[in-house]
Design a protein around this motif. Structure first.
Motif, PDB file in Angstrom:
ATOM      1  N   ASN A   1       0.651  -1.226   0.403  1.00 49.46           N
ATOM      2  CA  ASN A   1       0.381   0.015   0.134  1.00 49.46           C
ATOM      3  C   ASN A   1       0.945   1.362  -0.508  1.00 49.46           C
ATOM      4  OD1 ASN A   1      -2.631  -1.576  -0.489  1.00 49.46           O
ATOM      5  ND2 ASN A   1      -2.394  -0.973   1.793  1.00 49.46           N
ATOM      6  N   ARG A   2       2.215   1.442   0.756  1.00 52.44           N
ATOM      7  CA  ARG A   2       2.986   2.124   0.723  1.00 52.44           C
ATOM      8  C   ARG A   2       3.710   2.552  -1.009  1.00 52.44           C
ATOM      9  NH1 ARG A   2       5.703   1.235   6.341  1.00 52.44           N
ATOM     10  NH2 ARG A   2       4.277   2.123   7.821  1.00 52.44           N
ATOM     11  N   ILE A   3       3.901   1.119  -1.241  1.00 55.00           N
ATOM     12  CA  ILE A   3       4.268   1.754  -2.647  1.00 55.00           C
ATOM     13  C   ILE A   3       3.079   1.882  -3.831  1.00 55.00           C
ATOM     14  CG2 ILE A   3       4.614  -0.116  -4.669  1.00 55.00           C
ATOM     15  CD1 ILE A   3       6.717  -1.855  -2.712  1.00 55.00           C
ATOM     16  N   VAL A   4       1.976   1.574  -3.314  1.00 55.93           N
ATOM     17  CA  VAL A   4       1.362   2.599  -4.626  1.00 55.93           C
ATOM     18  C   VAL A   4       0.648   3.496  -4.079  1.00 55.93           C
ATOM     19  CG1 VAL A   4      -1.722   2.497  -5.227  1.00 55.93           C
ATOM     20  CG2 VAL A   4      -0.446   0.075  -4.462  1.00 55.93           C
ATOM     21  N   SER A   5       0.792   4.280  -2.621  1.00 58.36           N
ATOM     22  CA  SER A   5       0.781   6.142  -2.335  1.00 58.36           C
ATOM     23  C   SER A   5       1.987   6.459  -3.073  1.00 58.36           C
ATOM     24  CB  SER A   5       1.031   5.905  -1.156  1.00 58.36           C
ATOM     25  OG  SER A   5      -0.443   5.256  -0.319  1.00 58.36           O
ATOM     26  N   TRP A   6       2.898   6.257  -3.729  1.00 55.61           N
ATOM     27  CA  TRP A   6       4.284   6.299  -3.500  1.00 55.61           C
ATOM     28  C   TRP A   6       4.448   6.375  -5.412  1.00 55.61           C
ATOM     29  CZ3 TRP A   6       7.728   4.918  -7.643  1.00 55.61           C
ATOM     30  CH2 TRP A   6       8.464   5.527  -7.919  1.00 55.61           C
ATOM     31  N   GLY A   7       3.324   5.832  -5.561  1.00 58.04           N
ATOM     32  CA  GLY A   7       3.158   5.385  -6.804  1.00 58.04           C
ATOM     33  C   GLY A   7       2.745   6.665  -7.453  1.00 58.04           C
ATOM     34  N   SER A   8       1.214   7.228  -6.732  1.00 57.92           N
ATOM     35  CA  SER A   8       0.067   7.625  -7.173  1.00 57.92           C
ATOM     36  C   SER A   8       0.936   8.791  -7.103  1.00 57.92           C
ATOM     37  CB  SER A   8      -1.126   7.688  -6.054  1.00 57.92           C
ATOM     38  OG  SER A   8      -1.861   6.659  -5.710  1.00 57.92           O
ATOM     39  N   LYS A   9       1.788   9.689  -5.852  1.00 54.30           N
ATOM     40  CA  LYS A   9       1.834  10.885  -5.660  1.00 54.30           C
ATOM     41  C   LYS A   9       3.243  10.779  -6.583  1.00 54.30           C
ATOM     42  CE  LYS A   9       5.224  13.443  -2.442  1.00 54.30           C
ATOM     43  NZ  LYS A   9       6.376  13.356  -1.552  1.00 54.30           N
ATOM     44  N   TRP A  10       3.597  10.193  -7.477  1.00 55.06           N
ATOM     45  CA  TRP A  10       4.965  10.634  -8.435  1.00 55.06           C
ATOM     46  C   TRP A  10       4.163  10.328 -10.092  1.00 55.06           C
ATOM     47  CZ3 TRP A  10       8.724  14.001  -7.288  1.00 55.06           C
ATOM     48  CH2 TRP A  10       8.874  14.155  -6.232  1.00 55.06           C
ATOM     49  N   GLU A  11       2.884   9.893  -9.682  1.00 54.80           N
ATOM     50  CA  GLU A  11       2.268   9.295 -11.168  1.00 54.80           C
ATOM     51  C   GLU A  11       2.920   8.386 -11.664  1.00 54.80           C
ATOM     52  OE1 GLU A  11       1.943  12.914 -13.458  1.00 54.80           O
ATOM     53  OE2 GLU A  11       0.985  14.286 -11.478  1.00 54.80           O
ATOM     54  N   VAL A  12       3.080   7.148 -11.131  1.00 47.63           N
ATOM     55  CA  VAL A  12       3.012   5.711 -11.439  1.00 47.63           C
ATOM     56  C   VAL A  12       2.072   5.284 -10.917  1.00 47.63           C
ATOM     57  CG1 VAL A  12       5.322   4.506 -11.053  1.00 47.63           C
ATOM     58  CG2 VAL A  12       6.160   6.282 -10.835  1.00 47.63           C
ATOM     59  N   LYS A  13       1.451   4.614 -12.162  1.00 47.05           N
ATOM     60  CA  LYS A  13       0.602   2.879 -12.218  1.00 47.05           C
ATOM     61  C   LYS A  13       1.431   1.955 -12.426  1.00 47.05           C
ATOM     62  CE  LYS A  13      -2.249   6.526 -14.482  1.00 47.05           C
ATOM     63  NZ  LYS A  13      -3.618   6.766 -14.137  1.00 47.05           N
ATOM     64  N   PHE A  14       0.553   1.273 -11.374  1.00 48.58           N
ATOM     65  CA  PHE A  14       1.282  -0.938 -11.233  1.00 48.58           C
ATOM     66  C   PHE A  14       0.106  -0.904 -11.852  1.00 48.58           C
ATOM     67  CE2 PHE A  14       2.941   1.499  -7.727  1.00 48.58           C
ATOM     68  CZ  PHE A  14       4.771   1.810  -8.360  1.00 48.58           C
ATOM     69  N   ALA A  15       0.561  -2.783 -12.680  1.00 51.20           N
ATOM     70  CA  ALA A  15      -0.427  -3.276 -13.590  1.00 51.20           C
ATOM     71  C   ALA A  15      -0.768  -4.782 -12.148  1.00 51.20           C
ATOM     72  CB  ALA A  15      -0.074  -3.867 -14.445  1.00 51.20           C
ATOM     73  N   PRO A  16      -1.857  -4.400 -10.987  1.00 51.87           N
ATOM     74  CA  PRO A  16      -1.735  -5.836 -10.639  1.00 51.87           C
ATOM     75  C   PRO A  16      -2.271  -6.986 -11.233  1.00 51.87           C
ATOM     76  CG  PRO A  16      -2.741  -4.029  -9.425  1.00 51.87           C
ATOM     77  CD  PRO A  16      -2.490  -3.406 -11.343  1.00 51.87           C
ATOM     78  N   ASN A  17      -2.518  -6.842 -11.981  1.00 54.42           N
ATOM     79  CA  ASN A  17      -2.206  -8.329 -13.015  1.00 54.42           C
ATOM     80  C   ASN A  17      -1.514  -8.712 -13.588  1.00 54.42           C
ATOM     81  OD1 ASN A  17      -2.847  -6.242 -15.102  1.00 54.42           O
ATOM     82  ND2 ASN A  17      -4.015  -6.916 -16.411  1.00 54.42           N
ATOM     83  N   LYS A  18      -0.404  -7.792 -13.666  1.00 53.17           N
ATOM     84  CA  LYS A  18       0.820  -8.430 -13.971  1.00 53.17           C
ATOM     85  C   LYS A  18       1.918  -8.488 -13.168  1.00 53.17           C
ATOM     86  CE  LYS A  18       1.043  -5.823 -18.277  1.00 53.17           C
ATOM     87  NZ  LYS A  18       1.491  -5.381 -18.771  1.00 53.17           N
ATOM     88  N   THR A  19       1.616  -8.699 -11.903  1.00 53.43           N
ATOM     89  CA  THR A  19       1.766  -8.582 -10.179  1.00 53.43           C
ATOM     90  C   THR A  19       2.225  -9.943  -9.817  1.00 53.43           C
ATOM     91  OG1 THR A  19       2.275  -6.042 -10.072  1.00 53.43           O
ATOM     92  CG2 THR A  19       2.815  -7.256  -7.895  1.00 53.43           C
ATOM     93  N   GLN A  20       3.184 -10.785  -9.219  1.00 50.54           N
ATOM     94  CA  GLN A  20       3.323 -12.186  -9.035  1.00 50.54           C
ATOM     95  C   GLN A  20       4.242 -12.009  -8.102  1.00 50.54           C
ATOM     96  OE1 GLN A  20       4.824 -14.406 -12.208  1.00 50.54           O
ATOM     97  NE2 GLN A  20       2.211 -14.015 -13.880  1.00 50.54           N
ATOM     98  N   MET A  21       4.031 -12.816  -7.144  1.00 50.80           N
ATOM     99  CA  MET A  21       4.826 -13.403  -6.155  1.00 50.80           C
ATOM    100  C   MET A  21       5.275 -14.512  -6.121  1.00 50.80           C
ATOM    101  SD  MET A  21       2.286 -13.943  -2.528  1.00 50.80           S
ATOM    102  CE  MET A  21       0.604 -14.638  -3.219  1.00 50.80           C
ATOM    103  N   THR A  22       6.039 -15.539  -5.956  1.00 47.30           N
ATOM    104  CA  THR A  22       7.148 -16.646  -5.364  1.00 47.30           C
ATOM    105  C   THR A  22       6.986 -16.705  -4.108  1.00 47.30           C
ATOM    106  OG1 THR A  22       8.336 -16.173  -8.124  1.00 47.30           O
ATOM    107  CG2 THR A  22       8.829 -17.676  -6.172  1.00 47.30           C
ATOM    108  N   ILE A  23       6.859 -17.623  -3.602  1.00 48.57           N
ATOM    109  CA  ILE A  23       7.197 -18.141  -2.018  1.00 48.57           C
ATOM    110  C   ILE A  23       8.546 -19.291  -2.302  1.00 48.57           C
ATOM    111  CG2 ILE A  23       5.562 -19.288   0.030  1.00 48.57           C
ATOM    112  CD1 ILE A  23       3.480 -17.658  -0.878  1.00 48.57           C
ATOM    113  N   ILE A  24       9.091 -19.041  -1.232  1.00 44.65           N
ATOM    114  CA  ILE A  24       9.802 -20.246  -0.831  1.00 44.65           C
ATOM    115  C   ILE A  24       9.927 -20.816   0.210  1.00 44.65           C
ATOM    116  CG2 ILE A  24      12.284 -20.955  -1.799  1.00 44.65           C
ATOM    117  CD1 ILE A  24      12.692 -18.835  -3.218  1.00 44.65           C
TER     118      ILE A  24
END
Length: 63
Positions: free
Chosen positions: A23-46
Motif C-alpha cells: 500500500n505504501r508503494i501504491v501511495s508513492w506511485g500515486s504521488k509520482w504518477e506511477v501506475k502499477f499493474a496488479p494483474n501483472k504482479t506476481q509473487m513467489t514463495i520459497i
C-alpha cells in the motif's frame, strides 16, 4: 522486488506487513504518477510449508 523472510506461524503477521508495504508503494506511485499493474504482479514463495500468503495490490489478489 520485495522480499520478506518469516518463520512458521508468522504467516498472518507477515502478510499484514507485506500488504502495508505494498500500500505504501501504491501511495508513492500515486504521488509520482506511477501506475502499477496488479494483474501483472506476481509473487513467489520459497518454503517447505504449503501455507500461502494472501497479498493484494490495489485491492486485487496477487497470484
Amino acid at each position: 522486488m520485495l522480499s520478506q523472510s518469516y518463520s512458521s506461524g508468522e504467516e498472518t503477521a507477515t502478510a499484514d506487513h507485506m500488504n502495508v508495504t505494498l500500500n505504501r508503494i501504491v501511495s508513492w506511485g500515486s504521488k509520482w504518477e506511477v501506475k502499477f499493474a496488479p494483474n501483472k504482479t506476481q509473487m513467489t514463495i520459497i518454503s517447505w510449508s504449503r501455507t500461502s500468503l494472501q497479498l493484494s495490490l490495489e485491492r486485487q489478489a496477487i497470484q
